[in-house]
Scaffold this motif. Structure first.
Motif, PDB file in Angstrom:
ATOM      1  N   GLU A   1      34.076 -16.829   5.465  1.00 22.57           N
ATOM      2  CA  GLU A   1      34.336 -17.179   6.892  1.00 22.57           C
ATOM      3  C   GLU A   1      34.814 -15.501   7.699  1.00 22.57           C
ATOM      4  OE1 GLU A   1      34.901 -19.436  10.457  1.00 22.57           O
ATOM      5  OE2 GLU A   1      35.506 -20.388   8.226  1.00 22.57           O
TER       6      GLU A   1
ATOM      7  N   LEU B   1      29.423 -19.185   1.877  1.00 26.92           N
ATOM      8  CA  LEU B   1      29.726 -19.069   3.518  1.00 26.92           C
ATOM      9  C   LEU B   1      31.844 -19.255   4.280  1.00 26.92           C
ATOM     10  CD1 LEU B   1      27.093 -20.437   4.840  1.00 26.92           C
ATOM     11  CD2 LEU B   1      27.182 -18.143   4.285  1.00 26.92           C
ATOM     12  N   SER B   2      32.025 -20.344   3.305  1.00 23.40           N
ATOM     13  CA  SER B   2      33.753 -20.643   3.705  1.00 23.40           C
ATOM     14  C   SER B   2      34.997 -19.239   3.297  1.00 23.40           C
ATOM     15  CB  SER B   2      33.881 -22.517   3.342  1.00 23.40           C
ATOM     16  OG  SER B   2      34.184 -22.149   1.808  1.00 23.40           O
TER      17      SER B   2
ATOM     18  N   GLN C   1      27.896 -22.983   1.165  1.00 24.15           N
ATOM     19  CA  GLN C   1      28.228 -23.870   2.189  1.00 24.15           C
ATOM     20  C   GLN C   1      30.057 -23.307   1.574  1.00 24.15           C
ATOM     21  OE1 GLN C   1      27.916 -24.622   4.768  1.00 24.15           O
ATOM     22  NE2 GLN C   1      26.178 -24.592   4.549  1.00 24.15           N
TER      23      GLN C   1
ATOM     24  N   ARG D   1      32.755 -12.260   7.287  1.00 18.38           N
ATOM     25  CA  ARG D   1      31.816 -12.018   8.254  1.00 18.38           C
ATOM     26  C   ARG D   1      32.137 -12.101  10.669  1.00 18.38           C
ATOM     27  NH1 ARG D   1      29.201 -16.298   8.309  1.00 18.38           N
ATOM     28  NH2 ARG D   1      30.314 -17.349   7.208  1.00 18.38           N
ATOM     29  N   ARG D   2      32.808 -12.354  10.329  1.00 20.02           N
ATOM     30  CA  ARG D   2      33.445 -12.870  11.645  1.00 20.02           C
ATOM     31  C   ARG D   2      33.534 -11.068  12.327  1.00 20.02           C
ATOM     32  NH1 ARG D   2      38.270 -16.738  13.098  1.00 20.02           N
ATOM     33  NH2 ARG D   2      37.466 -18.035  11.450  1.00 20.02           N
TER      34      ARG D   2
END
Length: 141
Positions: free
Chosen positions: A86, A82-83, A79, A89-90
């Motif tokens: 972000e 992923l943060s 997590q 990835r966006r």
């Protein structure tokens, strides 16, 4: 042929039993595998011991994550990863959409709220209103 099918089904069953209660293949493990593959290919051309050690560490950490039984700790690490990733990835997701719809649509980002807006291509200069914050701006499509 039947013995081969029986052997493969038994191997899948034994692998599933072995992996029960383990973390498995998550996004951070996938990222470490991609890094290790790039390092391995780079090492084919460079032949450096440093790159080999980095490959070994990256691949080893990926295997450690996959086979770890401390699932809450690995989940927390994933997590956090992923943060941290972000925004890239966006951006890559937006780039993928732009490439997919390049013939029929244009994508713009609202300067005020950073909302992604898709408008039809080939309409000339149009006024675009952001659906989220109602900011208006003029762009050429």
């Amino acid at each position: 042929m039947d013995k081969l099918k029986q052997f493969s089904s038994q191997a899948v069953y034994k692998l599933a039993r072995f992996m029960y209660g383990r973390n498995g293949y998550d996004n951070l493990a996938r990222f470490c595998n991609m890094i290790s593959i790039m390092l391995l290919v780079l090492n084919l051309f460079a032949g450096s011991a440093t790159i080999y050690i980095l490959w070994f560490l990256s691949f080893g950490y990926s295997l450690f994550r996959v086979y770890s039984k401390n699932i809450p700790k690995r989940y927390e690490e994933n997590q956090k990863f992923l943060s941290m990733t972000e925004l890239p990835r966006r951006y890559l997701s937006l780039l993928k959409l732009q490439i997919r719809d390049r013939k029929v649509s244009r994508y713009y980002i609202c300067k005020n709220c950073h909302q992604q807006i898709r408008v039809p291509k080939g309409k000339g200069r149009i006024e675009i209103r952001c659906p989220k914050c109602s900011e208006k701006f003029i762009k050429k499509t």
